[in-house]
Enzyme design. Structure first.
Site, short mmCIF file in Angstrom:
data_model
loop_
_atom_site.label_atom_id
_atom_site.label_comp_id
_atom_site.label_asym_id
_atom_site.label_seq_id
_atom_site.Cartn_x
_atom_site.Cartn_y
_atom_site.Cartn_z
N GLU A 51 0.78 -1.23 0.00
CA GLU A 51 0.00 0.00 0.00
C GLU A 51 0.81 1.28 0.00
O GLU A 51 0.35 2.30 0.49
CB GLU A 51 -0.91 0.02 1.23
CG GLU A 51 -0.20 0.16 2.58
CD GLU A 51 0.16 -1.16 3.22
OE1 GLU A 51 0.48 -1.17 4.41
OE2 GLU A 51 0.13 -2.18 2.52
N ASN A 52 2.05 1.29 -0.53
CA ASN A 52 2.85 2.51 -0.54
C ASN A 52 1.98 3.69 -0.96
O ASN A 52 1.30 3.65 -1.98
CB ASN A 52 4.01 2.37 -1.51
CG ASN A 52 4.78 1.09 -1.33
OD1 ASN A 52 5.25 0.78 -0.24
ND2 ASN A 52 4.90 0.32 -2.40
N GLU A 64 -5.69 -2.78 -0.65
CA GLU A 64 -4.62 -1.79 -0.69
C GLU A 64 -5.17 -0.37 -0.77
O GLU A 64 -4.57 0.55 -0.21
CB GLU A 64 -3.68 -2.08 -1.87
CG GLU A 64 -3.08 -3.49 -1.87
CD GLU A 64 -2.38 -3.86 -0.58
OE1 GLU A 64 -1.98 -2.96 0.19
OE2 GLU A 64 -2.25 -5.07 -0.30
#
EC number: 3.4.11.-
Length: 966
Positions: free
Chosen positions: A348-349, A382
């Site tokens: 999930e950057n 995400e």
């Protein structure tokens, strides 16, 4: 981050490895844990130069290897200026490296003469420096030396002066590191595009791999902003968390040209969310509420529309989460990148999410399939981390856990909301059924055997191994299940209100689970609709801070409900102690009418309203629709009434509760609470059961894949066959009609995609002639016209039994299609399995011989072929003889791992010491002493399990004889 390994979709070679590993699950998991649990060691430093601040020496007082050192709180990072230069050109041969420079602005919170930050596997490059307060540019503090503490994964800057509390400083460090293909930190990936080998660079920082990329304060609570520059080959594009704001050029010392991509300054975030991708991918894009969404993938995949579905749903899920959580997404762009190789389903950057290719790709021609459902779930998970603003749900990047022991708050909540988001974009998904079958039921099985709590104490997190071990199903699925229960007894309205309140206070900072409980308590105290029996913290700590979960036992005569920890009574030691108690919400139903929620807040409690009359139509159902995270054990009186109700009017009990009744009954049998006969009574009604997901749990309990060979050779088989087929025929004929006449009509039926193949395989395994005929018909249709496509949702079973009931002609056709140049990877994997279904021994032996040929198969396929054959009822002896005869050759390619895998399967058939000795003769000559001991223990354990299983099967056979004609 998705659990590592989730959503995997692989080609022939990778599938071969994966299938072999499935047969050695325990070994695989241990190896995986070891792989991701390693502590990287700091590289030896380069020779010091006149500009170096001093020698770099290991600390004599470094902590023991494997510990996780928490940084001192003398310095607080505020901002990183980070430059990365991966020195990689297309077509270049390795080894590969990267260099970089980081300038970290910090605030000094306490006077100190050292600066301690994380760094591992990096070499110092140039002189380190500490610049003075920004208001006093000349007041630099001289660095006396840079000390690397390898075991603690830190770099210590020894200073000749002191940093003063309240002032700001800039730490300047140059560094260099190696680019590996290990999928952690900054990594390199090779892949093939149009027959040419290509490379890309990507990153995976969670949980503690940012320190392997640049020196940093690598703890989730130490947030800062980031300004990032990436220097890269001009043929590549560089991506990071924020949009690019400038692209320029620079020449290296040899005069070669490189591109410099500079990115906008990020919002405040933890180091584990920093992200970089350098690739030659293409993208598709659309804008949703001002947010530019781009999905990047290999150019051919973009051209063929493989990511169009993911693009279509991403914006919708964003909007859904914004609306339900009252969230505004503050970033101007969101990139999703489909990597050919990645260690998790997704990560999930913030602003740059990365995924395995399979998590984002499907064929445009596909209608609604299980693959689309998987894509929707992973993308929704995400995106749940991404939803940001002044008001947002936890599970993400804006509010972060103080430390990894509360990881479940990130991932458990994201796992909960992923099902909400996925069912929003795909209404065909039945949310409650999907959630219970995919999340609650599997984790109840795992949680009964795993000794750890959801929220671990910090002192238990001792090393990188401990950190990586937290990324498991307890964190994800138990976290989601507990969240589902919490939302249920609070009501969604108050649950969301509490989350909003909580996030207002902790935006861009850190919190722990007690902070969340406090805000929920504030919401509960401000209303009078929901009444709780205890403070929120007391209720929720009983679920998050204790191992396992409870089982409730109901006595209808007295109305007493008793709780205890669910444990395996068959394996309980006299010294074991199970004294945990929970504060349990009980949703319940009486005679088909829902009753007000009640609570069990002690080990035992009498509920007069749960006392029943003598009427057989007076019944009680607890934990309606599996709303609570526990199992239920009814007394014989209630079980008989529920079994009778199921036979007369199964729809009087909700479908999820029917599923729960059967699953609980067999779990209670396995753990010694009730007899197998009690569980079997609940299956008599199955002729009237039309839900595939319920049939699936029945078949998993009665005909597990791992025991099919055992059952086929036991006296229980003809009885089980007659009993189950009699009940299965209605649902079988319903779906067989679709398959024969209108398979497209099942495109929107998720459970048909998920579970129909299991039903069909069971029917064929039990010898249902219509099922065998159906397999022959469809397989023959494919033989006559190779352009015909057997419906994918049943293709594996049809091909298997098409080969099984056929002759060498059918086998040879499967072989021909496997080698067909136009055969896609999924069909290749299916055919690889189908060819092991042959009933002729000579065909199986020939297949195994083919597997030895490097010209016929890639080398990795040999172990897969052996694994498929050894699991078949007529194949296990053939495969064993083949392995022993060809061991010198097999040992060269696969070593002892293959032998252990085969022995595990052979262990299913071990019942006597003589059989163990037969196997020992071979492995004593091939394995090392410690390995021999381990395998002997495994086979001894398997023998005891098989003896106990034999006793159980005798009981089942006895019951079936008495009830087969009911």
């Amino acid at each position: 981050m998705g659990p590592r390994g989730s959503g995997l979709y692989v080609g022939r070679r990778a599938a071969a490895v994966g299938a072999a590993l499935l047969l050695a699950l325990l070994v695989s998991l241990l190896a995986l844990a070891a792989l991701y649990g390693r502590c990287r060691l700091l590289s030896a430093p380069p020779p010091s130069s006149p500009r170096d601040p001093g020698p770099v020496v290991p600390s004599p007082s470094a902590p023991a290897a494997g510990c996780v050192r928490r940084l001192p709180r003398h310095l607080l990072p505020l901002h990183y200026d980070l430059e990365l230069w991966p020195q990689v050109r297309p077509g270049q041969a390795g080894p590969f490296s990267f260099t970089g420079q980081v300038n970290i602005t910090v605030r000094c919170l306490q006077d100190t003469d050292t600066a301690v930050l994380h760094s591992v596997g990096l070499q110092s490059r140039g002189a380190a420096a500490v610049l003075g307060p920004l208001s006093e540019p000349g007041a630099a503090v001289e660095v006396a030396g840079l000390r690397l503490e390898e075991a603690a994964e830190v770099a210590v800057l020894e200073l000749r002066g002191r940093l003063r509390a309240g002032r700001r400083y800039v730490l300047q460090l140059g560094f260099q590191g190696r680019l590996e293909e290990d999928l952690d930190g900054l990594f390199l990936t090779h892949y093939t595009y149009r027959g040419q080998s290509s490379m890309l660079i990507a990153s995976q920082m969670e949980p503690t791999f940012a320190r392997t990329v640049f020196p940093c304060f690598d703890e989730p609570a130490m947030k800062a902003t980031f300004s990032i520059r990436i220097i890269h080959d001009p043929s590549y594009v560089a991506l990071s968390n924020m949009p690019a704001i400038d692209v320029s050029e620079v020449k290296d010392e040899n005069g070669s040209l490189w591109t410099v991509t500079t990115f906008n300054t990020s919002l405040k975030m933890s180091t584990y969310l920093t992200a970089f991708v350098i690739c030659d991918f293409d993208y598709v894009t659309r804008t949703e509420r001002g947010n530019e969404i781009r999905i990047w993938a290999q150019k051919e995949a973009i051209k063929n529309g493989y990511v169009d579905y993911a693009l279509n749903i991403t914006g919708q899920i964003f909007s859904f989460l914004e609306d339900i959580l009252n969230v505004n997404y503050p970033l101007p762009k969101t990139d999703l990148v489909a990597l050919p190789d990645f260690g998790a389903g997704g990560m999930e950057n913030w602003g740059l999410m990365v995924f395995q290719e399979a998590s984002l790709m499907n064929l445009p021609s596909d209608e609604f399939t299980s693959r689309k459902a998987m894509i929707a779930l992973i993308v929704s998970h995400e995106l749940g981390h991404q939803a940001r603003g002044k008001k947002k749900s936890w599970f993400g990047n804006l509010v972060t856990m103080n430390w990894w022991n509360d990881l479940w708050l990130n991932e458990g909540l994201a796992s909960y909301f992923e099902y909400l988001g996925a069912s929003f974009v795909e209404p065909k998904l039945s949310l409650d059924k999907i959630f219970y079958t995919h999340v609650v039921q599997p984790i109840l099985v795992e949680d009964s055997e795993k000794a750890r709590s959801l929220s671990e104490s910090e002192d238990k997190i001792k090393g990188s191994f401990s950190l990586m071990s937290l990324f498991d199903n307890i964190t994800y699925s138990k976290g989601a299940s507990i969240t589902w229960m919490l939302s249920g007894f609070l009501t969604e309205k108050f649950f969301i209100r509490a989350l909003t309140s909580y996030l207002k206070e902790f935006s861009f900072s850190n919190a722990n689970q007690d902070d969340l409980w406090t805000h929920i308590q504030m919401v509960i105290d401000a209303q009078d609709e929901v009444q709780l029996p205890a403070p929120v913290k007391q209720i929720m700590d009983s679920w998050t801070c204790q191992n396992g979960f409870p089982v409730l036992t109901l006595n209808l005569t007295t109305g007493t409900v008793r709780q205890e920890q669910f444990f395996n009574k068959n394996n309980r030691k006299s010294t074991d102690s199970y004294n945990n108690t929970w504060i349990i919400p009980i949703s319940w139903m009486r005679n088909g009418s829902s009753q007000p929620l009640t609570w069990l807040d002690k080990s035992s409690k009498m509920f007069p309203e749960m006392q029943v009359s003598e009427s057989e139509f007076d019944w009680i159902l607890l934990n309606v629709n599996l709303s609570g995270y526990y199992r239920v054990n009814y007394d014989q009186l209630n079980l008989k009434r529920l079994a009778r109700l199921l036979e007369n009017d199964p729809k009087a009990i909700p479908a999820v509760s029917r599923f729960q009744l059967i699953d609980d009954a067999f779990a209670l049998t396995e753990f010694g609470y009730v007899s197998i006969e009690t569980a079997l009574e609940l299956t008599k009604y199955l002729a009237r059961e039309d839900e595939l997901f319920i049939w699936n749990v029945v078949l998993l309990k009665l005909i597990p894949d791992s025991l099919k060979s055992t059952l086929k050779n036991h006296e229980v088989y003809p009885l089980l066959k007659k009993y189950l087929l009699k009940r299965m025929l209605p649902i079988y004929h319903y779906y067989a009609g679709f398959i024969r006449h209108n398979a497209d009509g099942l495109e929107d039926d998720y459970f048909a995609h998920a579970y129909l193949e299991k039903l069909l395989a069971a029917a064929c395994w039990m010898g249902l002639q219509d099922c065998l005929d159906l397999s022959s018909e469809l397989y023959a249709k494919w033989r006559d016209n190779p352009e015909y496509k057997i419906p994918f949702l049943i293709r594996r079973t049809i091909c298997c039994y098409g080969v099984a009931v056929g002759s060498d002609k059918e086998w040879n056709f499967a072989w021909e299609m496997y080698n067909h140049t136009a055969s896609d990877e999924e069909d290749e994997d299916i055919l690889l399995y189908a060819m092991s279904c042959a009933k002729e021994s000579w065909l199986l032996y020939r297949y195994l011989q083919y597997g030895l040929s490097d010209t016929l198969f890639s080398s990795n396929c040999t172990s897969v072929i052996i694994s498929h054959v050894v699991s078949k009822d007529i194949g296990h002896r053939i495969a064993w003889e083949f392995v022993t005869e060809n061991w010198p050759l097999l040992n060269q390619g696969y070593g002892h791992d293959l032998l252990r895998d085969v022995l595990k399967v052979m262990g299913r058939f071990v019942k006597t010491d003589v059989q163990i000795q037969e196997l020992q003769v071979f492995y004593n000559a091939t394995l090392e002493e410690d390995e021999r001991e381990a395998v002997t223990m495994l086979l001894e354990s398997a023998k005891l399990e098989n003896i106990e299983r034999g006793k159980l099967l005798i009981k089942i056979a006895s019951w079936l004889e008495k009830n087969i004609d009911d």
